[in-house]
Design a protein around this motif. Structure first.
Motif, PDB file in Angstrom:
ATOM      1  N   LEU A  70      27.232 -31.166  16.028  1.00  0.00           N
ATOM      2  CA  LEU A  70      27.113 -31.411  15.027  1.00  0.00           C
ATOM      3  C   LEU A  70      26.757 -31.505  14.017  1.00  0.00           C
ATOM      4  CD1 LEU A  70      23.542 -33.272  15.846  1.00  0.00           C
ATOM      5  CD2 LEU A  70      23.153 -30.797  15.760  1.00  0.00           C
ATOM      6  N   LYS A  71      26.795 -33.201  12.937  1.00  0.00           N
ATOM      7  CA  LYS A  71      27.070 -32.815  12.080  1.00  0.00           C
ATOM      8  C   LYS A  71      25.287 -33.014  11.365  1.00  0.00           C
ATOM      9  CE  LYS A  71      29.384 -36.197  11.254  1.00  0.00           C
ATOM     10  NZ  LYS A  71      30.751 -36.459  10.211  1.00  0.00           N
ATOM     11  N   TYR A  72      24.627 -32.384  11.046  1.00  0.00           N
ATOM     12  CA  TYR A  72      22.948 -32.065  10.898  1.00  0.00           C
ATOM     13  C   TYR A  72      22.881 -33.012   9.413  1.00  0.00           C
ATOM     14  CZ  TYR A  72      17.584 -31.919  10.950  1.00  0.00           C
ATOM     15  OH  TYR A  72      16.623 -31.391  10.026  1.00  0.00           O
ATOM     16  N   LYS A  73      22.839 -34.090   8.726  1.00  0.00           N
ATOM     17  CA  LYS A  73      22.464 -34.606   7.773  1.00  0.00           C
ATOM     18  C   LYS A  73      21.017 -35.436   7.475  1.00  0.00           C
ATOM     19  CE  LYS A  73      26.453 -36.216   5.664  1.00  0.00           C
ATOM     20  NZ  LYS A  73      27.963 -37.064   5.641  1.00  0.00           N
ATOM     21  N   THR A  74      20.582 -35.489   6.593  1.00  0.00           N
ATOM     22  CA  THR A  74      19.400 -35.932   6.169  1.00  0.00           C
ATOM     23  C   THR A  74      19.644 -36.472   5.341  1.00  0.00           C
ATOM     24  OG1 THR A  74      18.508 -34.082   4.979  1.00  0.00           O
ATOM     25  CG2 THR A  74      17.970 -34.004   6.589  1.00  0.00           C
ATOM     26  N   THR A  79      25.409 -33.068   1.905  1.00  0.00           N
ATOM     27  CA  THR A  79      25.847 -32.172   1.636  1.00  0.00           C
ATOM     28  C   THR A  79      26.086 -30.791   1.884  1.00  0.00           C
ATOM     29  OG1 THR A  79      26.792 -32.232  -0.823  1.00  0.00           O
ATOM     30  CG2 THR A  79      27.435 -33.735   0.255  1.00  0.00           C
ATOM     31  N   SER A  80      24.384 -30.624   1.992  1.00  0.00           N
ATOM     32  CA  SER A  80      23.897 -29.489   1.736  1.00  0.00           C
ATOM     33  C   SER A  80      24.786 -28.448   3.527  1.00  0.00           C
ATOM     34  CB  SER A  80      22.515 -28.912   2.088  1.00  0.00           C
ATOM     35  OG  SER A  80      22.601 -29.825   3.530  1.00  0.00           O
ATOM     36  N   GLU A 256      17.513 -34.763  21.329  1.00  0.00           N
ATOM     37  CA  GLU A 256      17.077 -36.179  20.218  1.00  0.00           C
ATOM     38  C   GLU A 256      15.907 -35.523  19.537  1.00  0.00           C
ATOM     39  OE1 GLU A 256      14.764 -37.800  23.956  1.00  0.00           O
ATOM     40  OE2 GLU A 256      16.736 -37.848  24.780  1.00  0.00           O
ATOM     41  N   LEU A 257      15.794 -34.377  19.359  1.00  0.00           N
ATOM     42  CA  LEU A 257      14.441 -33.643  19.346  1.00  0.00           C
ATOM     43  C   LEU A 257      15.008 -33.461  17.689  1.00  0.00           C
ATOM     44  CD1 LEU A 257      11.417 -32.049  19.076  1.00  0.00           C
ATOM     45  CD2 LEU A 257      12.694 -29.986  19.510  1.00  0.00           C
ATOM     46  N   VAL A 258      15.934 -33.033  17.453  1.00  0.00           N
ATOM     47  CA  VAL A 258      17.349 -32.722  16.371  1.00  0.00           C
ATOM     48  C   VAL A 258      17.227 -34.304  15.095  1.00  0.00           C
ATOM     49  CG1 VAL A 258      18.662 -32.013  15.360  1.00  0.00           C
ATOM     50  CG2 VAL A 258      17.832 -30.608  16.014  1.00  0.00           C
ATOM     51  N   THR A 259      17.642 -35.150  16.571  1.00  0.00           N
ATOM     52  CA  THR A 259      18.280 -36.390  15.806  1.00  0.00           C
ATOM     53  C   THR A 259      16.813 -37.096  15.213  1.00  0.00           C
ATOM     54  OG1 THR A 259      20.129 -36.659  17.054  1.00  0.00           O
ATOM     55  CG2 THR A 259      19.007 -38.561  16.533  1.00  0.00           C
ATOM     56  N   ARG A 260      15.652 -36.981  16.088  1.00  0.00           N
ATOM     57  CA  ARG A 260      14.417 -37.269  15.191  1.00  0.00           C
ATOM     58  C   ARG A 260      14.017 -37.153  14.376  1.00  0.00           C
ATOM     59  NH1 ARG A 260      10.911 -36.419  20.488  1.00  0.00           N
ATOM     60  NH2 ARG A 260       9.359 -36.523  19.141  1.00  0.00           N
ATOM     61  N   LYS A 261      14.280 -35.780  13.997  1.00  0.00           N
ATOM     62  CA  LYS A 261      13.540 -34.710  12.651  1.00  0.00           C
ATOM     63  C   LYS A 261      14.692 -35.915  11.471  1.00  0.00           C
ATOM     64  CE  LYS A 261      12.973 -32.266   9.490  1.00  0.00           C
ATOM     65  NZ  LYS A 261      11.582 -32.140   8.484  1.00  0.00           N
ATOM     66  N   MET A 262      15.940 -35.340  11.583  1.00  0.00           N
ATOM     67  CA  MET A 262      17.230 -36.537  11.092  1.00  0.00           C
ATOM     68  C   MET A 262      16.178 -37.560  10.704  1.00  0.00           C
ATOM     69  SD  MET A 262      21.286 -35.462  11.721  1.00  0.00           S
ATOM     70  CE  MET A 262      20.690 -35.108  13.785  1.00  0.00           C
ATOM     71  N   LEU A 263      15.856 -38.023  11.680  1.00  0.00           N
ATOM     72  CA  LEU A 263      15.906 -40.008  10.761  1.00  0.00           C
ATOM     73  C   LEU A 263      14.635 -40.114  10.267  1.00  0.00           C
ATOM     74  CD1 LEU A 263      16.484 -41.377  14.767  1.00  0.00           C
ATOM     75  CD2 LEU A 263      17.728 -41.814  12.706  1.00  0.00           C
TER      76      LEU A 263
END
Length: 690
Positions: A70-74, A79-80, A256-263
């Motif tokens: 998973l690449k968690y990017k907002t 680049t954090s 889905e939870l993490v994806t929604r946070k990113m979105l």
């Protein structure tokens, strides 16, 4: 509009069984540029989310295609490198320069502590999820358990990354408990120091920095530690409660939870729906301080008028955006063509197969014609009824730049274009083979030259830079002129709207002249001639432009002048380079052409090669040719055609060749042995007199 197509594609992928592999936030375990996997380590995790280090193992090679992280990017430019959960890919390369400095590059979804490690950087977003009313408590339970289990062993896990060379060394020997092995940080450090010292021995010796004994030199130890060079993938194998293993991807609610946070970080709410406030789709401006504001009335409140989204749209975009970045490079340019398919009742498998087909090189039809850009498109599933074409400038490490978009090109249109081009290529190839047998030219086992016809290759030959390669042979390389031109004409060709291209004939003449000056002579003339014939023939005019050129008065006059000048090639050694190689400069106007013909006539007289009949014809045709009909490029083309096609007749040599052919045909015939012997004497006598 291509964005609508991307949303439809994203919706199909988001609702598929393999949705994880299509997400913009998920990346597969990568191979390096040599096709090698990173070191893939499997760590079992029990039902209480405890990591069992002593049961660690290497992931079998046949299972590595199913590894993802998973690449968690907002934002698109984030680049954090925050870590939320899932498998870890970490790559580090310490490079020792010639001045003794070390540069360190890291890659993957994890960074080790400078001020904070990736796990620590993700804490704020994790706490935001847990405390937000947007995410019910029962939905966050799994995420809490996973991160708590990771937090308990954070030190050990980060040691695996930090001392990756020593970890790889352990599994090559596998002695003792792995848990005890990583517990002993002093030993891990020593192992890495020894490995790095030996791997960089030559460079260190060159810098006089190689030391045998490093035990008491802490500064030197830290120096060597910075030379770590390793890629490692940590795969967590979770127990599902029934004794079976599952991946992080199987925690679908957590994902889905993490994806929604990113979105949520990408969008803002307005009266017209959700709008992007960060870079997700590159053709929509976010309106932040770094970008110019391109909204109606230049007001941020009007962003929804550019494009408003629903929450479902944004989720679809998150799945479609990665798919929509995959394209095929246009040969010899910095541009690529992205093709997005459309059709009814499409499935994820159709879209996946389309990408795989698009990555295949086209099969050259009987060595005659190839079009890598659309052959794979037409070879894809018939469920695709139309396509969006997006021509983009390849950004490399930066985002691509969209340049031209053509929406809704039907399959029937592309089929018609491709079929017509194949028929024309077949005809041109057959004509070319009458003059030059391409199959036999410069072919060898080590390197086979590809002389098939293709749109991009023909344009590159006609518009590229003529150069000499390292072996002293003439080649034509892509040029900026070619790049800008191919971008203009390809959309016209695929839309069946390609009618006029006035610069081609002049470029053809210029490149032939350049090749002649470099010693390329008639080979490149013939190659370029048929490239010109092919490109002009695929234009959508009722009258073939190529035929118009060769039927013009200027072309026909040029042919006669070329024939007339041919005998001077043998008489004057520099004639081809100085006259034929600079031809268009000598015939810029009709008056220039008269001077050129006079010069040729005088040289023929000087070298006993004057032909009164041919000269009279040329002078009459030139006198009767009006200024409006005179075209220097058409005349130059005609000259080159006459010059390279025509061979002066030598009756004695022709007789000699016929005799030699008879000898070759009957040399093994015992009944004609005496006759063959007499003929041999005659041929020898002719050769002696010559």
């Amino acid at each position: 509009m291509s964005l609508d197509t991307v949303l439809k594609i994203g919706n199909i992928l988001r609702n598929s069984k393999e949705k994880m592999s299509f997400s913009n936030a998920v990346t597969s375990c990568p191979k390096d540029n040599k096709g090698c996997w990173p070191f893939c380590l499997c760590l079992p995790v029990d039902k209480d989310f405890n990591i069992i280090f002593d049961k660690a193992s290497i992931v079998p090679e046949n299972q590595r295609n199913n590894l993802y992280y998973l690449k968690y990017k907002t934002s698109g430019n984030d680049t954090s490198c925050k870590y939320m959960f899932g498998d870890i890919y970490y790559s580090v390369k310490g490079t020792l320069s010639n001045n003794g400095a070390i540069s360190i590059s890291e890659d993957g979804n994890y960074r080790l502590a400078k001020s904070q490690s990736s796990f620590d950087k993700g804490n704020a977003d994790y706490e935001s999820i847990c405390s937000s009313l947007d995410f019910p408590i029962e939905e966050t339970t799994e995420l809490k358990q996973i991160r708590t289990g990771f937090g308990r062993e954070q030190t050990m896990l980060e040691r695996i990354l930090k001392y990756a060379p020593a970890i790889i060394c352990y599994f090559e020997n596998q002695k003792g408990s792995f848990k005890e092995y990583i517990d002993n940080e002093v030993n891990l450090k020593k192992k890495c120091i020894l490995i790095n010292k030996e791997d960089n021995k030559k460079k260190l010796e060159k810098l006089n920095a190689y030391k045998n004994d490093v035990d008491d030199d802490e500064e030197y130890q830290n120096f060597l530690l910075r030379l770590n060079n390793a890629s490692i993938f940590i795969h967590f194998s979770y127990e599902d409660g029934c004794g079976h293993a599952k991946n992080w991807c199987d925690f679908s609610k957590t994902f889905e939870l993490v994806t929604r946070k990113m979105l949520k970080e990408y969008v803002s709410e307005t009266k017209g729906g959700l709008v992007l406030n960060k870079n997700l789709w590159h053709t929509i401006c976010s309106g932040d301080k770094k970008n110019d504001i391109q909204f109606p009335d230049f007001d941020l409140e009007n962003r929804y008028k550019t494009r408003g989204f629903t929450e479902s749209d944004i989720e679809d975009l998150f799945y479609g955006v990665t798919y929509a970045k995959k394209g095929k490079m246009i040969s010899g340019s910095e541009y690529k063509l992205i093709v997005l398919p459309f059709g009814k009742n499409l499935k994820a498998d159709d879209l996946k197969l389309f990408i795989e087909k698009k990555n295949e090189s086209s099969i050259i039809l009987s060595n005659e014609y190839s079009d890598d850009l659309i052959s794979s498109v037409l070879g894809s599933s018939s469920t695709f009824t139309s396509f969006d074409f997006i021509f983009v400038k390849n950004g490399g490490t930066k985002p691509d730049t969209d340049l031209i978009e053509i929406s809704n090109i039907t399959r029937s249109t592309l089929n018609r274009v491709d079929s017509r081009n194949k028929i024309i290529a077949h005809q041109v190839y057959a004509e070319r083979n009458k003059e030059i047998k391409i199959d036999k030219l410069e072919r060898n086992k080590e390197k086979k030259e590809d002389y098939s016809l293709s749109i991009c290759k023909s344009f590159r030959n006609l518009l590229g830079d003529v150069q000499m390669n390292t072996t002293g042979k003439v080649k034509i390389a892509a040029s900026k002129k070619y790049e800008s031109h191919i971008l203009k004409v390809l959309p016209l060709i695929y839309k069946e709207d390609y009618y006029n291209d006035p610069s081609l004939l002049h470029s053809f003449v210029t490149n032939v002249e350049s090749a002649i000056r470099l010693g390329g002579s008639q080979f490149w003339y013939k190659i370029l001639k048929y490239d010109l014939m092919f490109i002009l023939s695929i234009q959508n005019n009722k009258q073939n432009k190529y035929m118009e050129i060769i039927n013009s008065a200027s072309f026909k006059l040029g042919v006669k002048i070329g024939k007339m000048a041919k005998p001077l090639k043998k008489s004057i050694g520099s004639f081809e380079k100085n006259y034929v190689g600079l031809l268009s400069r000598r015939v810029s106007t009709k008056d220039d052409c008269i001077r050129f013909v006079t010069d040729i006539s005088q040289k023929l007289v000087m070298h006993d090669g004057m032909w009164a009949t041919m000269c009279a014809e040329v002078c009459d045709d030139l006198a009767n040719l009006s200024e409006s009909e005179y075209d220097k490029d058409q005349l130059s083309f005609g000259f080159l055609d006459g010059y390279f096609k025509y061979e002066p007749t030598d009756k004695k040599k022709d007789f000699q060749r016929r005799l030699e052919k008879i000898l070759a045909d009957y040399s093994d015939n015992e009944d004609l042995k005496d006759e063959v012997s007499k003929l041999n004497l005659i041929v020898d006598d002719i050769n002696h007199k010559n």
